[in-house]
Design an enzyme around this catalytic site. Structure first.
Site, PDB file in Angstrom:
ATOM      1  N   ASP A 199      26.252  36.944  84.567  1.00 52.86           N
ATOM      2  CA  ASP A 199      25.849  37.190  83.297  1.00 52.86           C
ATOM      3  C   ASP A 199      24.720  36.868  82.875  1.00 52.86           C
ATOM      4  O   ASP A 199      24.253  35.561  82.507  1.00 52.86           O
ATOM      5  CB  ASP A 199      27.098  36.644  82.583  1.00 52.86           C
TER       6      ASP A 199
ATOM      7  N   ASP B  90      20.552  42.312  78.702  1.00 54.04           N
ATOM      8  CA  ASP B  90      21.730  41.504  78.750  1.00 54.04           C
ATOM      9  C   ASP B  90      22.541  42.247  79.932  1.00 54.04           C
ATOM     10  O   ASP B  90      23.113  43.524  79.468  1.00 54.04           O
ATOM     11  CB  ASP B  90      22.510  41.397  77.419  1.00 54.04           C
TER      12      ASP B  90
END
Lengths: 30, 447
Positions: B156, B354
């Site tokens: 992430d 992201d």
């Protein structure tokens, strides 16, 4: 903020260079 | 994609269909696992795809597209909440308080701290706005400890602190596919003391019996709390990082889909690229495969991914030491034509990249311009409309078609870099009869 999500990043090599403060996109990387 | 012109790309029907997790795993092309000439390469697979070590978690039933997109909305809102609090601090301008549009009740950040004390003497950790994990994520398998155990974790770029669930799971752990990491069995594991400078690197911290505690909480209420420790992290059979600082979670709850934990790749001090800066020079790269049955890669080191020409790079903006990779989106092209969107539409909101968000979120003005250009180009081809899919409102029914032609979409960035979105990234399909434009709008222009 706007967010570039992983669906739109598919097949691109996305390079993060924290030191040089750049993000790169290389097409057809996978 | 069967064909690519400047203004359209042809998709074969089977390219539109998401591969069921029961289909077989595509063998990766020219991927070398392990060390590259000057770095490390790890395979990435889709968490719910057939290549995932977690594939048969949930009894083999992956979440529905509605659930994935719902969780994605949670994540986007959580990121925007987090950015608005830091942006307000930076800009000093209070942000309007809007009730969250998501259909599910959000735990408010003023909720009692989830970090109730791990033991009677531990401090309780204040809740932080954290980040939502979402469920449409990609996983990698890392080694941790000596001898190294293997753990499949979500990676992430929107998080900093890496954590795994740990034995003896003092308070509560969610079900995970692999054995829990047991620090007592690792000869290289050690807790970090509360007095150590590394403890102050944490966004949310506490102290228990002299040992530093960490806590991370995500927008959907998931969280992990435990001891901030160090151990050897193995990224490939050739490459390991000694003394890597990570969270050893003794109280973990939430939507982690049976992954063992999370690998944080953000810009904050506790993230892997920042911790391993001397080793990899702060450089890493990832590539997501076109299909969920494919394999991509996560590279570390200056040799990451083929050399990217400066024409394809964009400056990384907003250096406030916090997690997110800000970039400057400047325009959008559909069918090769630049849309007339005032630059202020993009600069007002700002943009981040992201890896944990599935669908690109755009300022409403930019999205409506993209949607109308896309819809009018498609209308000329007479494709049938289909109902919306969760937050995706521009959908088509391609039933009975062997291939479809859709307009190209390119995102343009500061410095002239252009992301000519792959056909697999223009359409997000729940099925061939519900294939949608894979972008969505934010709530407000300054979101």
């Amino acid at each position: 903020v706007g967010i570039v999500g992983n669906t739109q990043l598919k097949t691109f090599g996305v390079v993060y260079d924290i030191g040089k403060k750049v993000v790169g996109f290389s097409p057809g990387a996978c | 994609a069967a064909g690519r012109g400047h203004d359209h790309v042809v998709l074969r029907a089977e390219d539109v269909l998401p591969s069921p997790s029961s289909s077989s795993c595509d063998t990766p092309r020219e991927h070398k696992h392990g060390a590259t000439s000057s770095g490390t390469r790890m395979p990435i697979v889709h968490r719910h795809g057939p290549c995932s070590p977690l594939a048969d978690a949930h009894g083999g039933k992956p979440p529905s597209h509605e659930e994935i997109l719902d969780a994605d909305q949670n994540r986007a809102e959580s990121i925007q909440r987090r950015v608005s609090t830091t942006t307000t601090a930076a800009r000093g301008k209070p942000k309007r308080n809007r009730p969250s549009p998501s259909r599910r009740q959000q735990p408010s950040s003023s909720a009692p701290a989830p970090g109730a004390s791990l033991s009677s003497s531990a401090a309780s950790l204040p809740a932080s706005s954290g980040r939502a994990l979402g469920t449409g994520n990609y996983v990698v398998t890392i080694g941790l400890g000596t001898p190294a155990g293997r753990y499949t974790v979500v990676f992430d770029t929107g998080s900093d602190t890496t954590w795994v669930q740990c034995e003896p799971c003092v308070v509560v752990c969610y079900e995970q596919q692999e054995k829990l990491f047991d620090p007592a069995r690792s000869s290289t594991d050690a807790n970090i003391s509360c007095a150590a400078p590394a403890c102050s690197d944490l966004y949310t911290k506490g102290c228990s019996g002299g040992h530093c505690l960490y806590g991370v909480q995500y927008g959907d209420g998931s969280y992990s709390i435990g001891f901030f420790a160090m151990d050897t992290l193995t990224l490939s059979s050739y490459d390991a990082i000694k003394g890597f600082r990570f969270g050893c979670g003794e109280r973990n709850e939430g939507l982690f889909g049976e992954a063992a934990g999370l690998l944080g790749l953000g810009r904050g001090k506790t993230s892997l690229p920042v911790q391993a800066y001397d080793k990899y020079g702060g450089v890493f790269a990832h590539c997501f495969p076109a299909r969920s049955s494919g394999t991509g890669y996560l590279d570390f080191g200056p040799g990451s991914s083929p050399a990217v020409s400066t024409k394809l790079t964009t400056p990384m903006l907003v250096d406030n030491g916090l997690t997110f990779y800000y970039v400057g989106l400047t325009g959008i092209r559909v069918g090769g034509k630049l849309l007339s969107i005032p630059p202020s539409v993009f600069t007002t909101a700002g943009t981040i990249v992201d890896s944990g968000t599935v669908i690109t979120r755009l300022p409403p003005a930019a999205y409506s311009s993209l949607r109308s250009a896309f819809a009018s180009a498609i209308a000329a081809r007479g494709y049938k409309k289909a109902p919306a899919l969760s937050l995706l409102d521009t959908c088509y029914d391609f039933t009975g078609m062997s291939q479809v032609a859709i307009p190209t979409v390119s995102l343009l960035f500061q410095g002239g870099a252009s992301l000519d979105v792959d056909a697999s990234g223009i359409i997000y399909a729940a099925s061939v009869s519900q294939a949608c434009l894979g972008f969505a709008a934010n709530e407000e222009d300054d979101d």
